[in-house]
Structure formats: structure tokens, C-alpha cells
Design a protein around this motif. Structure first.
Motif, PDB file in Angstrom:
ATOM      1  N   ARG A 184      62.164  19.569 -32.496  1.00  0.00           N
ATOM      2  CA  ARG A 184      61.820  18.622 -33.550  1.00  0.00           C
ATOM      3  C   ARG A 184      62.630  18.890 -34.815  1.00  0.00           C
ATOM      4  O   ARG A 184      63.097  17.964 -35.484  1.00  0.00           O
ATOM      5  CB  ARG A 184      60.317  18.721 -33.860  1.00  0.00           C
ATOM      6  N   GLU A 240      66.031  17.543 -34.298  1.00  0.00           N
ATOM      7  CA  GLU A 240      65.990  16.085 -34.330  1.00  0.00           C
ATOM      8  C   GLU A 240      65.935  15.581 -35.767  1.00  0.00           C
ATOM      9  O   GLU A 240      66.625  14.610 -36.131  1.00  0.00           O
ATOM     10  CB  GLU A 240      64.765  15.595 -33.555  1.00  0.00           C
ATOM     11  N   LEU A 241      65.150  16.233 -36.612  1.00  0.00           N
ATOM     12  CA  LEU A 241      65.054  15.829 -38.013  1.00  0.00           C
ATOM     13  C   LEU A 241      66.386  16.012 -38.739  1.00  0.00           C
ATOM     14  O   LEU A 241      66.802  15.157 -39.528  1.00  0.00           O
ATOM     15  CB  LEU A 241      63.951  16.635 -38.717  1.00  0.00           C
ATOM     16  N   GLY A 301      69.285  15.937 -37.356  1.00  0.00           N
ATOM     17  CA  GLY A 301      70.174  14.896 -36.852  1.00  0.00           C
ATOM     18  C   GLY A 301      69.928  13.557 -37.513  1.00  0.00           C
ATOM     19  O   GLY A 301      70.874  12.805 -37.806  1.00  0.00           O
ATOM     20  N   GLN A 302      68.660  13.237 -37.774  1.00  0.00           N
ATOM     21  CA  GLN A 302      68.338  11.987 -38.460  1.00  0.00           C
ATOM     22  C   GLN A 302      68.889  11.976 -39.889  1.00  0.00           C
ATOM     23  O   GLN A 302      69.393  10.952 -40.372  1.00  0.00           O
ATOM     24  CB  GLN A 302      66.826  11.783 -38.469  1.00  0.00           C
ATOM     25  N   VAL A 303      68.767  13.114 -40.574  1.00  0.00           N
ATOM     26  CA  VAL A 303      69.298  13.206 -41.935  1.00  0.00           C
ATOM     27  C   VAL A 303      70.816  13.029 -41.924  1.00  0.00           C
ATOM     28  O   VAL A 303      71.385  12.317 -42.772  1.00  0.00           O
ATOM     29  CB  VAL A 303      68.915  14.555 -42.582  1.00  0.00           C
ATOM     30  N   ALA A 327      72.613  11.436 -39.685  1.00  0.00           N
ATOM     31  CA  ALA A 327      72.949  10.062 -39.295  1.00  0.00           C
ATOM     32  C   ALA A 327      72.755   9.097 -40.461  1.00  0.00           C
ATOM     33  O   ALA A 327      73.458   8.075 -40.560  1.00  0.00           O
ATOM     34  CB  ALA A 327      72.100   9.637 -38.102  1.00  0.00           C
ATOM     35  N   ALA A 328      71.810   9.399 -41.347  1.00  0.00           N
ATOM     36  CA  ALA A 328      71.554   8.509 -42.480  1.00  0.00           C
ATOM     37  C   ALA A 328      72.572   8.678 -43.601  1.00  0.00           C
ATOM     38  O   ALA A 328      72.644   7.836 -44.498  1.00  0.00           O
ATOM     39  CB  ALA A 328      70.145   8.765 -43.016  1.00  0.00           C
ATOM     40  N   GLU A 329      73.350   9.747 -43.561  1.00  0.00           N
ATOM     41  CA  GLU A 329      74.338  10.008 -44.606  1.00  0.00           C
ATOM     42  C   GLU A 329      75.663   9.339 -44.245  1.00  0.00           C
ATOM     43  O   GLU A 329      76.373   9.779 -43.338  1.00  0.00           O
ATOM     44  CB  GLU A 329      74.523  11.514 -44.776  1.00  0.00           C
ATOM     45  N   ASN A 360      67.648  16.602 -48.661  1.00  0.00           N
ATOM     46  CA  ASN A 360      67.055  15.702 -47.676  1.00  0.00           C
ATOM     47  C   ASN A 360      66.484  16.448 -46.475  1.00  0.00           C
ATOM     48  O   ASN A 360      65.442  16.054 -45.933  1.00  0.00           O
ATOM     49  CB  ASN A 360      68.087  14.675 -47.215  1.00  0.00           C
ATOM     50  N   ALA A 410      62.617  16.417 -45.321  1.00  0.00           N
ATOM     51  CA  ALA A 410      62.244  16.050 -43.954  1.00  0.00           C
ATOM     52  C   ALA A 410      61.390  17.135 -43.308  1.00  0.00           C
ATOM     53  O   ALA A 410      60.415  16.834 -42.601  1.00  0.00           O
ATOM     54  CB  ALA A 410      63.497  15.788 -43.128  1.00  0.00           C
ATOM     55  N   ASN A 448      57.215  16.798 -42.206  1.00  0.00           N
ATOM     56  CA  ASN A 448      56.916  16.901 -40.780  1.00  0.00           C
ATOM     57  C   ASN A 448      56.351  18.265 -40.381  1.00  0.00           C
ATOM     58  O   ASN A 448      56.307  18.601 -39.204  1.00  0.00           O
ATOM     59  CB  ASN A 448      58.181  16.619 -39.960  1.00  0.00           C
TER      60      ASN A 448
END
Length: 278
Positions: free
Chosen positions: A193, A196-197, A199-201, A203-205, A249, A253, A257
Motif C-alpha cells: 500500500r 502504491e501511494l 506511485g500515485q503521488v 503519477a500526479a506530478e 505530498n 498521502a 492512509n
């Protein structure tokens, strides 16, 4: 007033005035022609160095040195034609040059280093470098020193000798740069997890480059945390802003979580010893 004896005047004219006049005229001609040739040679050297794309500062400086040397040679030739003992003059100039060289050995070392820096170009104006124990943006590369501007807008003048003789780190030499971050999570947290978090950060950059792709991997199982390496690539100009935003960020995150970022802790155990016991 006594009249000058024509024979005496003729003697001095033939013995001194005419020969010295000829020598003086010849010396002046030698000097004028020599100075013209010196300017011609310097102009030719300028054009050759410009074709070789040598820095303008170095072209101007070397051109001045070449012209001065040639002019001294022309002056010595003119004086020799006048009958001046140039051997003694050369000896004096040599001794003076040696004394000046010994007195200015550090300056000459900085000059030589400045020439090498301009020729080989390990950095350019506008680059951020680390050299000679300091760091900053290169403002000006001079013959004897380099001027840097620090992040807090201080101006630092560094002699070229220590820069060229030491390690030079050019931070902005490449168009892209990798950000190396380490995030620690607790041993009881969900590792998948957390990755994954992160990776999300990433991807959003939008400033993070897709190629090379960002890497997320386990760095080590430390004493109090599982450390993750996070290595995205960005343009060199975006390095510090993106690095700062990623730290903020990812922390946000993790907090939202329930992923903990542990810090070193120490358990202290107190034992009570009764009086009289050994």
C-alpha cells in the motif's frame, strides 16, 4: 659671434650627424614596420581562435600578451640598430621577469588554470557547480578567478587554481536529473500500500519524466523502519521544486492512509533494587 669653421662642421656632419640620423631613421622605420607586423600577427591569431570558437575573453587576453611580446621584440631591434647594448637590456629584462614570476607564482597558476577552464569548458556561465569547497551559479569566468552567486544571492570570487586542481561537480550540465529520496515506513505497515501511494503521488506530478520511468524499491530493512528508494527523473531546472513537493505530498498521502513514518526510539527499563540486596 664666432663663425663655425666650415671644415669642422663638415667633419661633424659626416662623422656624427649623418650616421646617427640614418640610424635613428632606420630605427624608427624598424619600429613602425614591426608594430604594423605585430598588429597583423595579432589580427591573424584573433581570426584563427575565433574560427576555433575560443572564448572571447581568452582571445582578447592572449592577443594583448602576444602584441606586448612582439612590441618588446621590435623595440629591442630598434634600439640595437641605434647601437644600444641590447645584451645587457635582455639580461635585465630576464632577471626582472624571473623576479616577477617568482613573486606572482600564485597569480600565474590561477592564470594557467583560467586558460584551461576557458579552453576545456567543464562549466559555463549559468551552470550550478560545486568546486573548491563552495557552490553556486557561475556568473563570470575570468582569467584569474571565477565569480559564483549562491542561493542566498551572495557573490563569491574563487581563484581558478583551486577550482581546476580539485573536483568540479557541474550540477546543471545535463538536461535531466534524478531525484533520490528515501521514505521509511513502520514494520507493521502495509508495504504494498505504501508503494502504491508513492506511485500515485508520482503519477500526479506532471513535471516528472516518463522516460526514464520512476523507480520505487526497497532500500534496506533498517533498525526501526523499512526504507524505500524513490527515484524519479525531472528536468534539471525542476529538481528542487519537484523534490520539495514530493516530500510534502508523500507525507500527506501516508498520513491520510495510516502509513506511519517511524523515527528512532529507545526503550528504557527501570529496575528497583531493594536496600540491602546485593
Amino acid at each position: 659671434m664666432e663663425q663655425i669653421d666650415p671644415s669642422t662642421f663638415s667633419y661633424y656632419l659626416d662623422a656624427y650627424l649623418i650616421p646617427w640620423g640614418i640610424k635613428l631613421l632606420t630605427a624608427i622605420i624598424i619600429f613602425l614596420i614591426g608594430r604594423w607586423l605585430a598588429k597583423l600577427v595579432v589580427g591573424l591569431v584573433h581570426r584563427l581562435m575565433q574560427r576555433a570558437r575560443v572564448d572571447d575573453t581568452l582571445i582578447t587576453f592572449l592577443g594583448g600578451i602576444i602584441y606586448a611580446i612582439l612590441l618588446v621584440a621590435v623595440a629591442i631591434a630598434a634600439l640595437d640598430r641605434l647601437g644600444v647594448n641590447t645584451t645587457s637590456l635582455l639580461a635585465i629584462l630576464g632577471a626582472a621577469g624571473l623576479a616577477v614570476g617568482l613573486a606572482m607564482k600564485d597569480s600565474l597558476s590561477n592564470f594557467a588554470a583560467g586558460v584551461m577552464l576557458i579552453l576545456f569548458r567543464p562549466f559555463r556561465v549559468g551552470d550550478f557547480i560545486e568546486a573548491a569547497g563552495t557552490s553556486g551559479i557561475v556568473e563570470n569566468i575570468q582569467i584569474f578567478s571565477t565569480v559564483l552567486r549562491t542561493g542566498d544571492n551572495r557573490e563569491i570570487t574563487v581563484p581558478n587554481g583551486p577550482i581546476f586542481s580539485g573536483t568540479i561537480v557541474n550540477v546543471t550540465a545535463r538536461d535531466t536529473r534524478r531525484i533520490d529520496l528515501v521514505f521509511g515506513i513502520g514494520y507493521g505497515d502495509d508495504l504494498r500500500r505504501a508503494k502504491e501511494l508513492i506511485g500515485q503521488v508520482l503519477a500526479a506530478e506532471e513535471r516528472i519524466l516518463a522516460d526514464p520511468a520512476p523507480a520505487i524499491s526497497i532500500a534496506e530493512l533498517a533498525d526501526s523502519s523499512v526504507n524505500l528508494n524513490v527515484r524519479p527523473w525531472v528536468k534539471s531546472a525542476d529538481y528542487w521544486p519537484v523534490r520539495s513537493d514530493l516530500l510534502e505530498n508523500v507525507k500527506a498521502a501516508f498520513d491520510s492512509n495510516g502509513i506511519s513514518i517511524p523515527f528512532p526510539q529507545r526503550d528504557v527499563h527501570l529496575f528497583q533494587v531493594e536496600a540491602g540486596s546485593s
